[in-house]
Scaffold this active site. Structure first.
Site, mmCIF file in Angstrom:
data_model
loop_
_atom_site.group_PDB
_atom_site.id
_atom_site.type_symbol
_atom_site.label_atom_id
_atom_site.label_comp_id
_atom_site.label_asym_id
_atom_site.label_seq_id
_atom_site.Cartn_x
_atom_site.Cartn_y
_atom_site.Cartn_z
ATOM 1 C CG ASN A 31 -2.309 1.319 1.315
ATOM 2 O OD1 ASN A 31 -2.684 2.032 0.646
ATOM 3 N ND2 ASN A 31 -1.319 1.918 2.265
ATOM 4 C CD GLU A 32 -1.772 5.742 0.902
ATOM 5 O OE1 GLU A 32 -0.997 5.007 2.229
ATOM 6 O OE2 GLU A 32 -3.043 6.054 0.374
ATOM 7 C CG LEU A 33 4.680 0.209 -0.654
ATOM 8 C CD1 LEU A 33 4.912 -1.432 -0.739
ATOM 9 C CD2 LEU A 33 5.391 0.690 0.989
ATOM 10 C CG ASP B 145 -3.534 7.506 -2.373
ATOM 11 O OD1 ASP B 145 -4.330 8.041 -1.682
ATOM 12 O OD2 ASP B 145 -2.857 6.039 -1.665
#
Ligand code: NAG
Ligand code: NAG
Ligand code: NAG
Ligand code: NAG
Ligand code: NAG
Length: 949
Positions: free
Chosen positions: A475-477, A558
């Protein structure tokens, strides 16, 4: 409402498609004792379970979800817990070998059998299996002891031994620190939507396996079904045959001359094919082989709304030299291809008006589709109490909500098979992720070896589910990487990038590509995609990162903006190919709060409610997170005050309830604005093909981004998402700075759909406004009804996955021609006829949608009129329905509310009504504990009621 722990034994233990194991004893059937280190606590234990649940069951602790027990029970997480059981009820001498098989140990366990150390484990997500034959020999009273060390304490101890780890300054902590150093559900250490319990226990099914000589036990089954020649991440040739590749991981030794047979049956047990597998190989405790199935022998599986969910059973049998069965495993599966297409935009697409760059959308069986859905977080802080019934009910709500995809957020847990099974049945695609989130992770060899096993086990375990849509590294890396590069730590960037690629390209990509050809992989949930993809290269995927050509569009987006003053400014939304996360938090209902906090705490700013709000998180174990929670509570308050009449009711409880509802209305309003924008993008140059909002459901009762509360109750958001995820929608797009207002029809059908939009201006009393000019821009002819010249009827035709404009005007111009914008509303009413995808039916379906637009930003400034709402029940408890009517004015955000004690949902809610328009909505009952009496306590209100006494 916390589910009773009595339901525990039902959870996770159902395993209808488990591999055949002639002599496996479930450890759930044994009697367990749970003790702490000094034996001051000793209570009955369970498998699967966790210490908190067993302690609650024995009343050693209260309900972990009540009040501030999130803080009060930290001692449980900081204690070592031991589960013990006796094996004397088993006939252990009858077998040649005895194994312990654990599908999940949470997390740091030390296992001994007959006082002999068997093993230690350190990964919640791996399956562990141990040959304990030796330990059991010469043992009079055989037993198993599993000691769980405190995960938070061990994480801290690891942190203390890894001095000078420079990543420390950039990590996102929620409550317990150092989560990234250990392989345990990351949200167990706290998250901004959840509590931090860091539980411990045998959290998944476990078995004692006894084998005679030459017997095998299948511990994991891989089935990979793909089109011949298919490669991961690339659209396959849909005319090719299917390859069914099967691979069984077994205990026991596989004879070198063993054969493999694969049988495919339909759900009526009619055999589709029964063939000896070709290309049989035996290596590393696995036997692998494949068969070909011609394309027309099977029916395709489709997601919800795109066609039927055709399922099949595949039985894989290991045969000995005389055709004797030595092991067998049956899985329910299906035939479909699902690809995340990130290929460059083609010449053909450019010619269609699609902006250059790369694609970023899913294709099911070769068809583009619009992914409509949300993000699925862990449904409970304690997985063993997640029952099949709860997931059935939750996923029913997903289907009712018109959703076809959930992103299973990284850093909960890999989903158990029963959840994929339910998704297979209901047609819900599960974008799945490895459990890594918002951190830099270690790359020491021992860590990489550990997570490689975790990844391979889970990739192989769930690959047979047609609902599996994707594997993402975490996630969101990539955002974090780009943040480090740009702002925070440019000097060390090459190191961070190299470590990131070590984990997410060199470990997880091969874990997917070497075990599956049917599933696409991306390193990070939000990503600009790849520069190149070459399956024959040593590093198949070269990431794009910030190598962007200006004006081109790549990747998914996002989006969070807690400045609510720009919530309806369309130019603040990202323009991308796919929106995989966006949202804003809201309060749960009064009924949910009543399940979790004391009556005296039921007000907006009570200490308990503030401290259950973890946006923004404390970032530490302090229990006075007032500065950060005040920011989050304040964001909700400001948004309500900006856009709606501020709740101001004399009765404190009614006022609290109205405040909770008002925060939900803002949330829903904001999401609707974004979802319409993203859906319209399917016909815009960005060719946007997905909208997954944050987040589907709650893990507990607290202010969060959820659309469904912990009890299963729908917030305003889930109703509004259901409405705006309808197949053919009409929606306004307003630039409130310039006054430009356009109205578009958007369709996600796969064929052209034709219909009409009626556009009618009203004032708040419900009178049709004459003399408001609507300039239609449909290319079709519009008809002004002479009786209602404020009303115009616009025919439209909109192509597959496309959008079309049906009206264009300017509100500043309207104002200049004498329209009082504070007393004006545009009602848009759509009806259309068209065909649903893959409906084997020539009769077209009818589609309807309605949207009310107000030409001022804030309804606090609108000339609201008492709508005089009336409510009638049909008094039919078998199929309850309620009729609502506005009698004296327009009802904005009409809200039907129902009491505790019943679980279910109205078919529509949060709608608008003009006077004289009676609307009947059914209520779907999922569970009723009130004997039908709940019907008497259904109420209706609208925005008008916020400020009435
Ligand atoms: C708790 O468990 C850990 C790891 O298993 C161990 O190092 C520690 O000594 C234990 N503490 C107690 C009090 O038993
Ligand atoms: C198919 O076979 C299985 C196993 O033999 C059985 O349990 C199931 O009831 C059968 N289904 C049908 C539809 O006959
Ligand atoms: C079996 O292997 C051969 C050669 O490695 C290959 O040509 C063939 O396509 C394989 N069969 C299947 C069904 O994949
Ligand atoms: C095993 O079974 C297959 C299919 O039934 C048959 O063709 C083959 O001859 C059998 N082999 C032996 C050794 O019995
Ligand atoms: C909560 O407290 C804040 C700060 O004192 C205040 O501004 C706000 O109005 C309160 N909210 C409600 C709903 O009472």
């Amino acid at each position: 409402m916390a589910l009773s722990v009595l339901m525990l034994s039902l959870a996770l233990s159902r395993a209808p498609f488990l591999s055949l194991a002639q002599s496996a004893t479930s450890m759930s059937d044994l009697e367990w004792t749970l003790t702490n280190s000094n034996y001051s606590i000793s209570v009955p234990g369970n498998v699967p379970s966790q210490a908190h649940l067993d302690l609650y069951d024995s009343q050693v602790i209260g309900d972990p979800y009540y009040g501030l027990n999130d803080f009060n029970l930290r001692w449980v997480a900081e204690t070592n817990w031991t589960y013990t059981t006796s094996l004397s009820s088993l006939n252990l001498s009858s077998s040649a070998s005895t194994w312990l098989v654990f599908d999940g140990l949470d997390t740091f366990s030390t296992i001994s059998v007959c006082n002999q150390l068997v093993a230690s484990t350190n990964n919640q997500f791996r399956q562990y299996y141990f040959d304990v034959t030796q330990a059991l020999s010469n043992c009079k009273s055989p037993d198993v002891r599993i000691n769980f060390g405190s995960a938070p304490n061990i994480a801290n101890a690891i942190a203390n031994t890894s001095l000078n780890e420079p990543w420390k300054g950039t990590q996102l902590s929620y409550e317990f620190p150092n989560r990234w150093l250990i392989r345990k559900e990351q949200s167990d250490f706290g998250w901004d939507w959840g509590p931090a319990f860091a539980p411990a226990g045998v959290w998944k099914p476990a078995y004692i396996v006894q084998l005679s000589r030459n017997q095998l036990y299948v511990r994991n089954t891989l089935l990979d079904i793909y089109r011949h020649g298919q490669l991961n991440n690339l659209p396959p040739d849909q005319t090719q045959s299917w390859v069914v590749n099967a691979s069984l991981d077994v205990l026991g030794s596989i004879p070198q001359n063993a054969g493999l047979r694969i049988d495919i049956k339909d759900v009526n047990n009619k055999t589709v094919t029964s063939s000896a597998a070709s290309n049989v190989t035996i290596s590393g405790g696995a036997i692998t082989g494949n068969i070909l199935v011609v394309g027309n022998a099977v029916q395709l599986w489709w997601p919800n709304g795109l066609g039927p969910q055709n399922l099949y059973y595949a039985t894989v049998t290991v045969l000995g030299s005389s055709n004797n069965t030595i092991a067998s495993s049956t899985k329910r599966t299906a035939f479909r291809t699902i690809v995340l297409n990130m290929e460059p935009i083609s010449q053909r697409q450019l010619a269609q008006g699609i902006k250059n760059g790369n694609n970023w959308h899913f294709e099911i069986n070769g068809h583009e589709f619009f992914a409509k859905g949300s993000n699925f977080i862990p449904p409970d802080a304690f997985w063993p109490r997640v029952t099949e019934t709860r997931i059935q009910q939750l996923f029913d709500s997903v289907v009712r909500g018109g959703q076809n995809m959930l992103r299973v957020w990284a850093s909960g847990a890999y989903q158990p098979d029963f959840i994929y099974d339910i998704a297979d049945e209901k047609g819900i695609l599960l974008w799945s992720e490895f459990e890594f989130s918002d951190s830099l992770y270690p790359v020491a060899k021992s860590f990489l070896d550990n997570v490689r096993e975790e990844a391979i086990y889970n990739v192989r375990r769930v690959n047979h589910h047609p609902s599996l849509a994707l594997w993402a590294g975490g996630n969101e890396l990539e955002n974090l990487e780009l943040y480090l590069a740009n702002l925070s730590d440019p000097g060390n960037y090459s190191r961070w990038q190299q470590e990131y690629e070590t984990l997410f390209l060199d470990v997880f990509l091969p874990a997917v590509y070497e075990n599956s050809r049917s599933i696409s992989y991306i390193p990070s949930s939000t990503t600009n995609g790849y520069l190149t993809l070459n399956h024959s290269a040593a590093h198949p995927m070269i990431e794009r990162y910030n190598n962007l050509t200006p004006g081109y569009i790549y990747g998914d987006t996002d989006h969070y903006d807690y400045d609510s003053s720009v919530a309806f400014n369309l130019s603040s939304y990202p323009v991308g190919r796919f929106a995989n996360e966006f949202g804003f938090h809201s309060m749960p209902s009064l009924q949910s709060w009543e399940d979790a906090v004391a009556p005296e705490d039921l007000h907006f700013n009570s200490t308990t409610i503030q401290l259950r709000n973890h946006h923004y998180p404390s970032g530490s174990l302090n229990t006075t997170n007032f500065p950060n929670t005040t920011k989050g509570m304040g964001e909700m308050t400001v948004a309500v005050e900006l856009y709606y009449p501020t709740p101001n009711k004399a009765d404190p409880l009614a006022n609290f309830s109205s405040w909770c509802l008002a925060t939900q209305i803002f949330q829903a309003d904001f999401y609707r604005s974004q979802i319409t924008y993203y859906r319209r993008g399917s016909g815009m140059p960005e060719r946007q093909l997905g909208s997954l909002y944050w987040q589907l459901e709650d893990i507990w009762q607290a202010p969060t981004w959820a659309g469904i509360e912990y009890s299963g109750r729908w917030k305003v958001l889930h109703y509004v998402a259901k409405d705006i995820y309808s197949r053919v929608i009409v929606a306004p797009y307003w630039n409130y700075t310039t006054g430009d207002l356009s109205v578009y029809v958007t369709s996600d059908l796969w064929e052209t759909v034709n219909g009409t939009v009626d556009l009618t201006w009203y004032d708040w009393s419900g009178k049709v406004l004459a003399n408001v000019s609507n300039t239609s821009n449909s290319g079709g002819s519009s008809t002004n009804s002479p009786a209602e010249s404020g009303s115009v009827s616009v025919p439209f035709s909109v192509g597959a996955l496309n959008t079309t404009k049906v009206m264009q005007t300017n509100t500043n111009t309207l104002s200049k021609t004498g329209v009082d914008l504070t007393n004006a509303l545009l009602r848009m009413n759509l009806t259309a006829m068209g065909h649903l995808p893959n409906s084997n039916n020539d009769t077209p379906s009818t589609f309807a949608h309605e949207f009310f637009y107000h030409p001022i930003l804030s309804l606090a400034d609108a000339k609201l009129t008492d709508p005089g709402l009336t409510l009638k029940s049909n008094n039919d408890s078998a199929s309850p329905a309620f009729t609502v009517e506005a009698t004296t004015g327009v009802a904005a955000w009409t809200w039907l509310d129902f009491p505790s004690g019943v679980l279910g949902n109205f078919e529509d809610n949060g709608f608008w009504l003009v006077p004289g328009q009676a609307k009947t909505v059914a209520f779907e009952v999922k569970n009723d504990t009130t004997d039908g009496r709940w019907v008497e306590d259904v109420t209706v209100s609208s925005l008008w009621d916020f400020t009435t006494p």
